[in-house]
Scaffold this motif. Structure first.
Motif, mmCIF file in Angstrom:
data_model
loop_
_atom_site.group_PDB
_atom_site.id
_atom_site.type_symbol
_atom_site.label_atom_id
_atom_site.label_comp_id
_atom_site.label_asym_id
_atom_site.label_seq_id
_atom_site.Cartn_x
_atom_site.Cartn_y
_atom_site.Cartn_z
ATOM 1 N N GLY A 1 11.759 -25.557 23.578
ATOM 2 C CA GLY A 1 13.059 -26.140 23.315
ATOM 3 C C GLY A 1 13.009 -27.140 22.172
ATOM 4 N N GLY A 2 14.184 -27.572 21.730
ATOM 5 C CA GLY A 2 14.237 -28.551 20.658
ATOM 6 C C GLY A 2 15.639 -28.673 20.115
ATOM 7 N N SER A 3 15.752 -29.327 18.968
ATOM 8 C CA SER A 3 17.040 -29.518 18.313
ATOM 9 C C SER A 3 17.124 -28.615 17.100
ATOM 10 C CB SER A 3 17.212 -30.981 17.899
ATOM 11 O OG SER A 3 17.208 -31.816 19.030
ATOM 12 N N MET A 4 18.314 -28.068 16.890
ATOM 13 C CA MET A 4 18.481 -27.077 15.835
ATOM 14 C C MET A 4 19.907 -27.155 15.318
ATOM 15 S SD MET A 4 17.139 -24.639 14.097
ATOM 16 C CE MET A 4 15.621 -24.586 15.039
ATOM 17 N N ASP A 5 20.076 -26.886 14.034
ATOM 18 C CA ASP A 5 21.424 -26.775 13.487
ATOM 19 C C ASP A 5 22.031 -25.440 13.874
ATOM 20 O OD1 ASP A 5 20.563 -28.429 10.366
ATOM 21 O OD2 ASP A 5 21.288 -29.245 12.271
ATOM 22 N N ARG B 1 20.763 -21.412 32.130
ATOM 23 C CA ARG B 1 20.986 -22.654 31.407
ATOM 24 C C ARG B 1 22.038 -23.485 32.122
ATOM 25 N NH1 ARG B 1 23.870 -20.231 25.912
ATOM 26 N NH2 ARG B 1 25.849 -19.598 26.881
ATOM 27 N N GLN B 2 21.931 -24.786 31.893
ATOM 28 C CA GLN B 2 22.889 -25.706 32.500
ATOM 29 C C GLN B 2 23.218 -26.798 31.507
ATOM 30 O OE1 GLN B 2 21.709 -27.312 36.302
ATOM 31 N NE2 GLN B 2 23.826 -27.789 36.829
ATOM 32 N N ALA B 3 24.490 -26.864 31.153
ATOM 33 C CA ALA B 3 24.977 -27.906 30.264
ATOM 34 C C ALA B 3 25.454 -29.090 31.097
ATOM 35 C CB ALA B 3 26.110 -27.368 29.400
ATOM 36 N N PRO B 4 25.481 -30.280 30.521
ATOM 37 C CA PRO B 4 25.930 -31.460 31.281
ATOM 38 C C PRO B 4 27.322 -31.253 31.859
ATOM 39 C CG PRO B 4 24.910 -32.140 29.234
ATOM 40 C CD PRO B 4 25.019 -30.643 29.175
ATOM 41 N N SER C 1 21.103 -17.144 15.805
ATOM 42 C CA SER C 1 22.508 -17.493 15.550
ATOM 43 C C SER C 1 23.018 -18.495 16.582
ATOM 44 C CB SER C 1 23.370 -16.225 15.579
ATOM 45 O OG SER C 1 22.930 -15.295 14.630
ATOM 46 N N LEU C 2 22.249 -19.532 16.786
ATOM 47 C CA LEU C 2 22.586 -20.522 17.800
ATOM 48 C C LEU C 2 23.898 -21.219 17.484
ATOM 49 C CD1 LEU C 2 19.041 -21.946 18.452
ATOM 50 C CD2 LEU C 2 20.560 -21.016 20.200
ATOM 51 N N LYS C 3 24.629 -21.535 18.542
ATOM 52 C CA LYS C 3 25.911 -22.205 18.429
ATOM 53 C C LYS C 3 25.863 -23.518 19.216
ATOM 54 C CE LYS C 3 28.302 -17.737 18.469
ATOM 55 N NZ LYS C 3 29.337 -16.909 19.155
ATOM 56 N N PRO C 4 26.709 -24.474 18.881
ATOM 57 C CA PRO C 4 26.731 -25.729 19.652
ATOM 58 C C PRO C 4 26.939 -25.506 21.141
ATOM 59 C CG PRO C 4 27.935 -26.009 17.612
ATOM 60 C CD PRO C 4 27.588 -24.544 17.702
ATOM 61 N N GLU C 5 27.697 -24.470 21.502
ATOM 62 C CA GLU C 5 27.936 -24.199 22.923
ATOM 63 C C GLU C 5 26.705 -23.653 23.650
ATOM 64 O OE1 GLU C 5 29.776 -23.150 20.312
ATOM 65 O OE2 GLU C 5 30.548 -21.102 20.655
ATOM 66 N N ASP C 6 25.647 -23.383 22.912
ATOM 67 C CA ASP C 6 24.384 -22.990 23.549
ATOM 68 C C ASP C 6 23.577 -24.205 24.007
ATOM 69 O OD1 ASP C 6 24.083 -20.453 21.029
ATOM 70 O OD2 ASP C 6 24.719 -20.178 23.121
ATOM 71 N N THR C 7 24.034 -25.386 23.654
ATOM 72 C CA THR C 7 23.335 -26.606 24.058
ATOM 73 C C THR C 7 23.286 -26.718 25.576
ATOM 74 O OG1 THR C 7 23.915 -27.801 22.044
ATOM 75 C CG2 THR C 7 23.408 -29.125 23.988
ATOM 76 N N THR D 1 13.715 -26.719 29.841
ATOM 77 C CA THR D 1 13.445 -27.220 28.505
ATOM 78 C C THR D 1 14.793 -27.388 27.791
ATOM 79 O OG1 THR D 1 12.171 -26.851 26.465
ATOM 80 C CG2 THR D 1 13.131 -24.899 27.497
ATOM 81 N N GLN D 2 14.939 -28.484 27.066
ATOM 82 C CA GLN D 2 16.229 -28.827 26.472
ATOM 83 C C GLN D 2 16.411 -28.138 25.122
ATOM 84 O OE1 GLN D 2 18.793 -30.678 27.708
ATOM 85 N NE2 GLN D 2 19.961 -30.178 25.853
ATOM 86 N N VAL D 3 17.581 -27.564 24.944
ATOM 87 C CA VAL D 3 17.978 -26.977 23.659
ATOM 88 C C VAL D 3 19.254 -27.675 23.217
ATOM 89 C CG1 VAL D 3 18.808 -24.913 22.495
ATOM 90 C CG2 VAL D 3 16.908 -24.748 24.114
ATOM 91 N N THR D 4 19.224 -28.228 22.014
ATOM 92 C CA THR D 4 20.387 -28.921 21.465
ATOM 93 C C THR D 4 20.729 -28.321 20.116
ATOM 94 O OG1 THR D 4 19.745 -30.974 22.573
ATOM 95 C CG2 THR D 4 21.351 -31.137 20.790
ATOM 96 N N VAL D 5 21.967 -27.852 19.985
ATOM 97 C CA VAL D 5 22.423 -27.224 18.746
ATOM 98 C C VAL D 5 23.557 -28.064 18.181
ATOM 99 C CG1 VAL D 5 23.272 -25.129 17.659
ATOM 100 C CG2 VAL D 5 21.818 -24.980 19.696
ATOM 101 N N SER D 6 23.383 -28.515 16.978
ATOM 102 C CA SER D 6 24.396 -29.356 16.353
ATOM 103 C C SER D 6 25.183 -28.548 15.328
ATOM 104 C CB SER D 6 23.748 -30.559 15.691
ATOM 105 O OG SER D 6 22.771 -30.147 14.760
ATOM 106 N N SER D 7 26.436 -28.930 15.166
ATOM 107 C CA SER D 7 27.313 -28.197 14.234
ATOM 108 C C SER D 7 27.159 -28.702 12.824
ATOM 109 C CB SER D 7 28.759 -28.335 14.698
ATOM 110 O OG SER D 7 29.114 -29.695 14.772
#
Length: 123
Positions: A9-13, A38-41, A84-90, A117-123
């Motif tokens: 996992g990690g942070s990705m644009d 997956r589980q979003a907050p 093709s990650l999207k912010p909603e995949d966070t 494992t945390q996945v964070t996708v930023s726009s």
């Protein structure tokens, strides 16, 4: 002792790719089907993809064409290639194993779970 351990996992644009791995031990891997969740907050845990011993796969609609689930039985390891990650995949992503509900995407159908494992996708 059954153990499932996610990594990758990690942070990705937005538009980027990540590959998650899930190393397993303590049970007969080939007798179980595997899944990614997956589980979003503030949201319920949802099924993302599953794979069985014949490598048949199933995906939830929101990730079809972008995510690929695979496994290496010799390494007892499950993978999730996310493109093709999207912010909603966070979300926090979990791997899980089920003996009897292959192809199922309901968390209640799975017996063994990793810690996530945390996945964070930023726009």
């Amino acid at each position: 002792q059954v153990r499932l351990t996610e990594s990758g996992g990690g942070s990705m644009d937005s538009g980027g790719s990540l590959r998650l791995s899930c190393a397993t031990s303590g049970y007969t891997y080939s007798s179980y089907c595997m899944g990614w969740f997956r589980q979003a907050p503030g949201k319920e845990r949802e099924g993302v993809a599953t794979i069985d011993s014949r490598r048949s796969t199933f995906y939830t609609d929101s990730v079809k064409g972008r995510f690929t689930i695979s496994q290496d039985n010799s390494k007892r390891t499950l993978y999730l290639q996310m493109d093709s990650l999207k912010p909603e995949d966070t979300a926090t992503y979990y791997c899980a194993a089920t003996r009897w509900y292959c192809g199922g995407l309901f968390p209640s159908q799975y017996s063994y779970w990793g810690q996530g494992t945390q996945v964070t996708v930023s726009s």
